[in-house]
Write an enzyme that holds these catalytic residues in place. Structure first.
Site, PDB file in Angstrom:
ATOM      1  N   CYS A  87       1.266 136.181 -36.963  1.00  0.00           N
ATOM      2  CA  CYS A  87       1.115 137.367 -36.061  1.00  0.00           C
ATOM      3  C   CYS A  87       1.055 138.755 -36.941  1.00  0.00           C
ATOM      4  O   CYS A  87       0.138 139.009 -37.620  1.00  0.00           O
ATOM      5  CB  CYS A  87       2.181 137.267 -34.952  1.00  0.00           C
ATOM      6  SG  CYS A  87       1.741 138.152 -33.722  1.00  0.00           S
ATOM      7  N   HIS A 180       3.135 132.880 -32.531  1.00  0.00           N
ATOM      8  CA  HIS A 180       4.504 132.579 -33.040  1.00  0.00           C
ATOM      9  C   HIS A 180       4.948 131.057 -33.121  1.00  0.00           C
ATOM     10  O   HIS A 180       5.550 130.724 -32.247  1.00  0.00           O
ATOM     11  CB  HIS A 180       5.346 133.409 -32.239  1.00  0.00           C
ATOM     12  CG  HIS A 180       5.384 134.853 -32.386  1.00  0.00           C
ATOM     13  ND1 HIS A 180       6.435 135.476 -32.984  1.00  0.00           N
ATOM     14  CD2 HIS A 180       4.485 135.896 -32.006  1.00  0.00           C
ATOM     15  CE1 HIS A 180       6.295 136.965 -32.930  1.00  0.00           C
ATOM     16  NE2 HIS A 180       4.877 137.059 -32.490  1.00  0.00           N
ATOM     17  N   GLU A 182       7.165 129.791 -34.500  1.00  0.00           N
ATOM     18  CA  GLU A 182       8.955 129.546 -34.536  1.00  0.00           C
ATOM     19  C   GLU A 182       9.406 129.718 -33.188  1.00  0.00           C
ATOM     20  O   GLU A 182      10.635 129.402 -33.158  1.00  0.00           O
ATOM     21  CB  GLU A 182       9.284 130.847 -35.631  1.00  0.00           C
ATOM     22  CG  GLU A 182       9.486 132.023 -34.688  1.00  0.00           C
ATOM     23  CD  GLU A 182       8.268 132.978 -34.714  1.00  0.00           C
ATOM     24  OE1 GLU A 182       7.260 132.349 -35.104  1.00  0.00           O
ATOM     25  OE2 GLU A 182       8.300 133.843 -34.229  1.00  0.00           O
TER      26      GLU A 182
HETATM   27  N1  GLN Z   1       1.097 143.679 -32.084  1.00  0.00           N
HETATM   28  C1  GLN Z   1       1.799 143.521 -33.241  1.00  0.00           C
HETATM   29  C2  GLN Z   1       1.207 144.266 -34.597  1.00  0.00           C
HETATM   30  O1  GLN Z   1       0.210 144.955 -34.588  1.00  0.00           O
HETATM   31  C3  GLN Z   1       1.848 142.356 -33.859  1.00  0.00           C
HETATM   32  C4  GLN Z   1       2.373 141.149 -32.691  1.00  0.00           C
HETATM   33  C5  GLN Z   1       3.322 140.232 -33.010  1.00  0.00           C
HETATM   34  O2  GLN Z   1       3.584 139.898 -34.204  1.00  0.00           O
HETATM   35  N2  GLN Z   1       3.857 139.566 -31.926  1.00  0.00           N
HETATM   36  O3  GLN Z   1       1.882 144.390 -35.677  1.00  0.00           O
END
Ligand code: GLN
Length: 197
Positions: A87, A180, A182
């Site tokens: 992410c 995610h 995890e």
């Molecule tokens: N929207 C977040 C960002 O731009 C990322 C979201 C996440 O890591 N769950 O950093």
């Protein structure tokens, strides 16, 4: 699990400047490797591989600079250290960030362009079962304000799609997921990562 083909004497770091790092540490511990939270260049020197977690990538970018870890981490990545970015971690490893902050510099470690918060407000978070290359049954993926891989270079290996979108990909030492891994009790992707270290 078909045998264990990763080195259990590894020390695997989890970047712990901000965000969802502790469940990553739990998954790695369950796989039998030593872990270390990484907040300083000294921490980084002590690890053989690194997980960059989800969170807020713009904040992480600032903290990477203020903790003086950006440069040494960029060097380790270039030297071939295995990194799993999930992410926000994926955003930071990308070659280009779309809709990032102007002063946000990604590591450019994997040839992908990533759009932040690409799935729109109405579906800020969603879950989906995805088929992952090399896993025998689907993986339940949790997407939270997820980034979308907008384009990828020919050297990037696609490991999973969600609908039309690539959500798990790899290039050499770099593994990235837009979700995610995890947050479920499924440690197969962490295991996949360790096998590549
Ligand atoms: N929207 C977040 C960002 O731009 C990322 C979201 C996440 O890591 N769950 O950093």
């Amino acid at each position: 699990m078909v045998g264990v083909s990763y080195n259990k004497s590894l020390v695997v770091g989890v970047l712990a400047l901000q965000g969802a790092f502790s469940r990553h540490q739990d998954a790695l511990t369950e796989l039998g490797v030593a872990t270390r939270q990484v907040r300083t260049p000294q921490d980084l020197e002590a690890v053989n591989a690194l997980v960059m977690p989800g969170g807020e990538s713009t904040t992480m970018s600032q903290l990477l600079e203020s903790s003086e870890i950006f440069e040494p981490l960029a060097k380790r990545v270039e030297e071939g250290m295995a990194v799993f970015g999930t992410c926000a971690g994926m955003i930071l490893l990308a070659k280009k960030i779309i809709d990032g902050r102007d002063d946000q510099t990604p590591f450019g470690a994997i040839d992908i362009e990533v759009q932040r918060n690409a799935y729109g407000r109405q579906v800020d978070s969603f879950e989906a079962d995805i088929d992952v290359d090399s896993l025998k049954s689907p993986f339940h993926a949790v997407f939270i304000r997820a980034p979308r891989i907008a384009s990828l270079g020919s050297q990037v290996k696609v490991l999973a799609y969600c609908g039309e979108d690539v959500v798990l990909a790899q290039q050499n030492n770099i593994l990235v997921a837009s979700f995610h891994p995890e947050l479920t009790n499924d440690i197969r992707l962490h295991e996949l990562f360790l096998k590549g270290v």
